[in-house]
Design a protein around this motif. Sequence first.
Motif, short mmCIF file in Angstrom:
data_model
loop_
_atom_site.label_atom_id
_atom_site.label_comp_id
_atom_site.label_asym_id
_atom_site.label_seq_id
_atom_site.Cartn_x
_atom_site.Cartn_y
_atom_site.Cartn_z
N HIS A 1 1.07 10.99 10.00
CA HIS A 1 0.12 10.19 9.21
C HIS A 1 0.31 8.68 9.44
O HIS A 1 -0.65 7.97 9.74
N CYS B 1 -6.69 5.79 4.78
CA CYS B 1 -5.66 4.82 4.39
C CYS B 1 -5.85 3.51 5.14
O CYS B 1 -5.71 2.43 4.57
N TYR C 1 0.86 -1.19 0.00
CA TYR C 1 0.00 0.00 0.00
C TYR C 1 0.90 1.23 0.00
O TYR C 1 1.84 1.34 0.79
N CYS D 1 0.74 5.47 0.14
CA CYS D 1 -0.10 6.65 0.35
C CYS D 1 -0.04 7.50 -0.93
O CYS D 1 1.03 7.92 -1.36
N GLU E 1 -2.05 6.08 11.39
CA GLU E 1 -2.60 4.91 10.70
C GLU E 1 -2.38 3.65 11.53
O GLU E 1 -3.28 2.81 11.68
ZN ZN Z 1 -1.83 7.28 3.90
#
Ligand code: ZN
Length: 467
Positions: free
Chosen positions: A245, A220, A25, A27, A249
């Motif tokens: 961030h 996210c 993944y 961002c 998360e």
């Molecule tokens: Zn993110």
Amino acid sequence: MRLYNTLTRKVEKVKPLQQPKVTVYTCGPTVYDYAHIGHWFNYVRMDTLIRVLKANQLQPEWVVNITDVGHLVSDADEGEDKLEKGAKREGKTAWEIAKFYTNDFLEGMKLLNISHPDNMPRATEHITEQIELIKRLDKKGYTYIIDDGVYYDTSKFEAYSDFAQLDLEEQQAVMRVARNPQKRQPADFALWKFSPKDAKRDMEWDSPWGKGFPGWHIECSAMSMKYLGPTIDIHSGGIDHVPVHHTNEIAQSEAATGQRFANYWLHSNHVMVEGQKISKSLGNSIRLKEIIDKGFSPEVVRLHILESHYRSQSQFSWSSLEASKNRLQDLRALASLRWQPRKVSHDYGTGALEDVPAELLNIMSEDLNTPQALAFLSRVSTQLLAVHIEGDMVDHFEAMIRGIDDLLGLKLSDIKDISEEQKKLIGKRDEAREKQDWEQSDKIRDELASQGVGLQDHPHGVIWFPL
Ligand SMILES: [Zn+2]
């Protein structure tokens, strides 16, 4: 293959949960303005990760999200939503802004030959998933409500400061001045923000807590879990995401699932432009289009990005871009060798040709060492310049070029042979040079350059290549 894992601060062997599958993944962009060169460094580097995983016979499943709501101007959950800000700036709706800049981003990805992710989910299309995740956190007692939204109580998540090795007391002191006085801890962050009472937002949704929009971080977590599962292999993004961030998360995802959110965290370091940090106010947030308009191809930009290691602070400057342009010409000359006779033929076994992509992969599998990979390729180029590619070597040579392209994405396989007319011109130039008629030889060189053909004079003869 080994990568530097921000989670452990060590270079580690990558062991995917369900080999050969690897879940990744990244961002993605906040689509309220054009991406600048710093963003492109990040995405080319993440594409390199995907290419190296594939070349190692792994099967990456890559998700890059599109942030089209909820990313506020300030990391402290204050200030305007960037999308709404963009809408005001351009006299459009936030929806129009999102659409325009998403398309622009996708175009940039294509130009830079960044692999298309398996999925590019938009935050606005996953509001339900985000609300569900907040509900889970709510049920477990991680949330509280204040005037402007639903917040995550970071004091409830014991490991909150671990990932970024944050000094929360110091943060407390620094943020005390600007903090929202209703927040319990300065680091607490919004999961859901309420729509302002006095203004109508373009983007807002109903929720169990009131009309509003999701915070930036929750998207996210929600989309990573939806598409890749509660625990993924690799999560990546810019290094500036580490303290806020990505820390958030992890806090919200792991609080909700009770499981590790990602096993490896990969971060692309900062990029400086002409020695300065990229910022709107300095006017140095250079767009891809500006660079291309100045006569640099997207492949030059891509090569320039690969010249620095993703973990080092990188420099973008026009002069270094010029150097990358020359380096790309060398690689294009290398790729063009398959069509030109060399006066001297040195031995270079077909096996040695096949070893080139394998060695390149070896180098890049060690924490994506692209600068070393390019240095290796320069050495190979020098050796091959004296080799006549003929007979069954041609197939092996072409396979080698494809292997290089798979890893570096520089489109060397796309290079086409020049026309017979152009080859005749090169022959005439050779004659002029033999007669030491430099004026004529320069004239022909200029003529060929105007037709997009570059020439390099080597001890073993001239090499032409498409510029
Ligand atoms: Zn993110």
